[in-house]
Write an enzyme that holds these catalytic residues in place. Structure first.
Site, mmCIF file in Angstrom:
data_model
loop_
_atom_site.group_PDB
_atom_site.id
_atom_site.type_symbol
_atom_site.label_atom_id
_atom_site.label_comp_id
_atom_site.label_asym_id
_atom_site.label_seq_id
_atom_site.Cartn_x
_atom_site.Cartn_y
_atom_site.Cartn_z
ATOM 1 N N ARG A 236 36.079 -62.966 38.135
ATOM 2 C CA ARG A 236 37.360 -62.330 37.867
ATOM 3 C C ARG A 236 37.954 -62.947 36.602
ATOM 4 N NH1 ARG A 236 36.047 -58.853 40.595
ATOM 5 N NH2 ARG A 236 36.999 -57.922 42.463
ATOM 6 N N GLU A 265 42.762 -56.403 32.477
ATOM 7 C CA GLU A 265 41.891 -55.236 32.272
ATOM 8 C C GLU A 265 42.695 -53.937 32.379
ATOM 9 O OE1 GLU A 265 38.677 -55.532 35.069
ATOM 10 O OE2 GLU A 265 38.054 -57.486 34.330
ATOM 11 N N HIS A 283 33.571 -54.714 32.615
ATOM 12 C CA HIS A 283 33.549 -54.893 34.075
ATOM 13 C C HIS A 283 32.517 -53.964 34.712
ATOM 14 C CE1 HIS A 283 36.250 -56.282 37.655
ATOM 15 N NE2 HIS A 283 34.963 -56.217 37.990
#
Length: 322
Positions: A236, A265, A283
């Site tokens: 993360r 993000e 991601h």
């Protein structure tokens, strides 16, 4: 069953697999909250109608939304992380929470090595070099060997174990850092993250997100990793102090980084994008046809299991049926 008699499911936002949205609609009476002009007003008027929620690890589910769903019984989340889910609020209400671990371990571990190889051997950069027509004019810069190096894993869970398994093919020595030694793990355990970083050539992050790991990798850890060390993050974005990382990369206090996740993000700092010693991906560690299909299947299985037996098939730890 008619649509009116099917369980009502609130889909919080768009799902990564369109086929999953179609399958949910075929099985349940689904409404997408993101499609409502005024989500707060919609929840106030219709929140009591829903017994289930479908969301993703990236979108999560806030406590105020849970509070607006008085008859909520089950949450099925697409993803392995649950730091964006208000687990405490769900547990306080006795709501079952299902998620999709294990099925993405291989692809996330593969991605860690893809980033490791790319940032070390300059694969993306060399591709750009060739496409710009520079090969006939100049030699491309040397990279760094991956094989035989020291691999430090932060978070020896399912994904960390999958990363460690792959290290044998690269003849890498493996060490790890956890809150406590992993049961049955014969690899070298480092109680101190800074000590692991100082030892490792590559520091791979596979630890869970959340308040407990926020900025776990800070300036001190990056300084310990050193000028020949690389940071790889498939965990993360919150696990890394992004400002400290940008400074370490800019000042060449570490050799480079491979990042699949970021603090805000989908916004990536311009300072990161301007650097040539970092590889950036959006991601996508679990973004393969095979894994996303398996994750979608588990989202559906968790819902089906709950509505037929009263318990999701794979509960988030601590949220299953007593």
């Amino acid at each position: 069953m008619t649509t009116a008699t099917l369980p009502r499911i609130l889909q919080i936002g768009r799902l990564p697999l369109p086929a999953l949205e179609a399958e949910l609609t075929a099985r349940y009476n689904v409404t997408c909250l993101a499609d409502q002009p005024d989500a707060t007003a919609f929840l106030a008027a219709h929140g009591a109608e829903f017994t289930g929620v479908v969301t993703t690890a990236a979108i999560g589910l806030k406590g105020e939304v849970i509070a607006a769903l008085p008859n909520l019984q089950v949450i099925s989340s697409f993803g392995v992380g649950f730091d964006a889910l208000d687990i405490d609020a769900a547990k306080a209400r006795g709501v079952q929470v299902g998620y999709t671990p294990d099925v993405l371990n291989d692809c996330v571990a593969d991605m860690a090595y893809a980033l490791m190889l790319d940032v070390s051997r300059n694969i993306a950069a060399s591709d750009r070099f060739v496409r710009r027509g520079e090969w006939p004019k100049a030699r491309f810069a040397l990279g760094s060997r991956v094989s035989g190096k020291r691999l430090g894993i932060v978070g020896m869970g399912r994904i960390g174990q999958a990363v460690a398994e792959r290290a044998a093919g690269f003849r890498m020595e493996v060490g790890y850092h956890n809150r406590r030694p992993a049961e049955g793990c014969a690899l070298s355990y480092f109680e101190s993250l800074t000590a692991l970083a100082q030892w490792a050539d590559y520091l791979v992050l596979t630890v869970a997100g959340g308040a407990g790991t926020r900025h776990l990798v800070n300036g001190d850890v990056l300084n310990a990793l050193g000028q020949s060390g690389y940071l790889i993050n498939v965990a993360r974005g919150s696990v890394v102090d992004e400002a400290a990382l940008i400074a370490a990369l800019t000042e060449r206090r570490i050799a480079g980084a491979g990042l699949d996740v970021f603090e805000d993000e989908p916004n990536v700092p311009d300072a990161l994008m301007a650097l040539d010693n970092v590889v950036l991906t959006p991601h996508i560690a679990s973004a393969t046809h095979e894994t996303r299909r398996a994750m979608a299947d588990l989202v559906l299985e968790n819902l089906q299991a709950f509505y037929t037996s009263g318990a999701v098939r794979v509960p988030v730890p601590g949220t299953g049926r007593p």
